[in-house]
Scaffold this motif. Sequence first.
Motif, PDB file in Angstrom:
ATOM      1  N   ARG A 122      -5.679   9.306  -0.144  1.00 45.53           N
ATOM      2  CA  ARG A 122      -5.924   7.991  -0.741  1.00 45.53           C
ATOM      3  C   ARG A 122      -4.959   6.947  -0.190  1.00 45.53           C
ATOM      4  N   PHE A 149       4.097   4.240  -8.659  1.00 48.33           N
ATOM      5  CA  PHE A 149       2.653   4.402  -8.475  1.00 48.33           C
ATOM      6  C   PHE A 149       2.315   5.792  -7.944  1.00 48.33           C
ATOM      7  N   GLN A 172      -3.713   3.407  -1.644  1.00 51.49           N
ATOM      8  CA  GLN A 172      -3.782   2.566  -2.840  1.00 51.49           C
ATOM      9  C   GLN A 172      -3.136   1.217  -2.519  1.00 51.49           C
ATOM     10  N   ALA A 211      -0.128   8.332  -9.977  1.00 52.76           N
ATOM     11  CA  ALA A 211      -1.323   8.923  -9.356  1.00 52.76           C
ATOM     12  C   ALA A 211      -1.275  10.449  -9.469  1.00 52.76           C
ATOM     13  N   LYS A 232       0.817  -1.207   0.000  1.00 56.59           N
ATOM     14  CA  LYS A 232       0.000   0.000   0.000  1.00 56.59           C
ATOM     15  C   LYS A 232       0.854   1.262   0.000  1.00 56.59           C
ATOM     16  N   ASP A 276     -13.802  11.373  -9.590  1.00 59.83           N
ATOM     17  CA  ASP A 276     -13.110  10.120  -9.293  1.00 59.83           C
ATOM     18  C   ASP A 276     -13.869   8.901  -9.799  1.00 59.83           C
ATOM     19  N   ASN A 283      -8.090   1.608  -5.066  1.00 56.00           N
ATOM     20  CA  ASN A 283      -7.970   2.959  -4.508  1.00 56.00           C
ATOM     21  C   ASN A 283      -9.110   3.196  -3.542  1.00 56.00           C
ATOM     22  N   ARG A 308      -2.023  -2.710  -3.998  1.00 57.76           N
ATOM     23  CA  ARG A 308      -1.786  -3.461  -5.241  1.00 57.76           C
ATOM     24  C   ARG A 308      -1.266  -4.845  -4.896  1.00 57.76           C
ATOM     25  N   LEU A 361      -5.643  -3.668  -8.388  1.00 54.24           N
ATOM     26  CA  LEU A 361      -5.279  -2.372  -7.828  1.00 54.24           C
ATOM     27  C   LEU A 361      -6.546  -1.799  -7.198  1.00 54.24           C
ATOM     28  N   ARG A 395     -14.305   4.448  -4.178  1.00 52.96           N
ATOM     29  CA  ARG A 395     -13.563   3.187  -4.181  1.00 52.96           C
ATOM     30  C   ARG A 395     -13.435   2.724  -5.632  1.00 52.96           C
ATOM     31  N   THR A 442     -10.375   6.323  -1.499  1.00 50.53           N
ATOM     32  CA  THR A 442     -10.047   7.753  -1.526  1.00 50.53           C
ATOM     33  C   THR A 442     -11.070   8.542  -0.737  1.00 50.53           C
TER      34      THR A 442
END
Length: 349
Positions: free
Chosen positions: A258, A274, A260, A278, A136, A154, A242, A262, A240, A230, A244
């Motif tokens: 956020r 990443f 994130q 972003a 993350k 978003d 997110n 993965r 992946l 989301r 947020t």
Amino acid sequence: MLKNFWYACEFSAAITTNPKQVRILNQKLVFYRNAKGQLIALQDRCPHRGAALSLGWVKDDCIHCPYHAWKFQADGKCINIPANQPGIPIPKNARVDSYPIQEKYGFIWLFYGDLPEEERPPIPPLPEFEDPSLQKIFFEYELNAHYTRTLENDMDMSHVSIIHSKSFGNGFALEQKMEDYELNVGEWEGHAKVNVRDYTKAKDLFAFVFRPLKANVKVTLGFYMPNITRLVVDFGRGKLVNFTVHVPVDDRTTITKRIQFRSFLTFPWADGIFQRAAYKVVMEDKGVVESEYPMAVPDKLSDEVHVPCDNLSLAYRKLRQKCLAMGWGMKPYQNQVDDSNGNLMPPSP
Ligand code: FES
């Protein structure tokens, strides 16, 4: 702005025993932890001469005002005035407002409103936070826009192949086929599932990240009322996510925070890739989102024109309308700039 929700407003790691000012919902609050680790949120305005308590210090589990060292306990009550003569009682109104606060999923959550505990909408789930196999990163940025606009952006699908054509956007079909768009709306949330047929044209950083994973890409976009989005991108061989939060600082400022997650390229050295990706996406969106007028999404659905690919945004607006109809709306303070620094001040009690 809406009351009666738990608002994620800061990353957990940012709150320590050093007081920190947090701006949210046109208010200035101070957050800190006492020696026992207990989280405290108070109004950041001393009732004596209005100094910011966040400039003070924490000792004996209390915060001390930086100006004349009045001492406030966790419930906001002043329990010591150093300059008071012996025998003079502390005035009853020597207190600041305190707020319910808790820590979950790497965020500090503040409840702002007047509902009893059992009637409050829940904090949304974030199961990925407890999954040790996921890497993350934490990311934040500030936009001169209302949080309802940054939130809708978003989860807006049809801008992706326009604004983000130089990054990840080319893989999305400009026209979403509605049979590929499955919308589920709950009491406080909405999620849309979208199939992305061609993801091979992603460019630059995104090509590095996504091309090796190309597959039948499935995207789920969604929101939790009132300010969380989301995104889940499932590449088949990796995903992946997110999560947020769009922190409503005031009527023209949003700080977006956020986490994130993965499941691929999980080496910490890849975090920077990443982060940069972003940031690039945010910069592509920034100018347009800050240009939207009026700043907040209109209260009436008929004040803007909608097409079927806007259905997720419409679902958000309908739930927002429901909250407004329940009396959960808060008055905007756009024209009440009343301190010498141009800061928006909280309403009079
Ligand atoms: Fe806070 Fe005087 S202004 S103690």
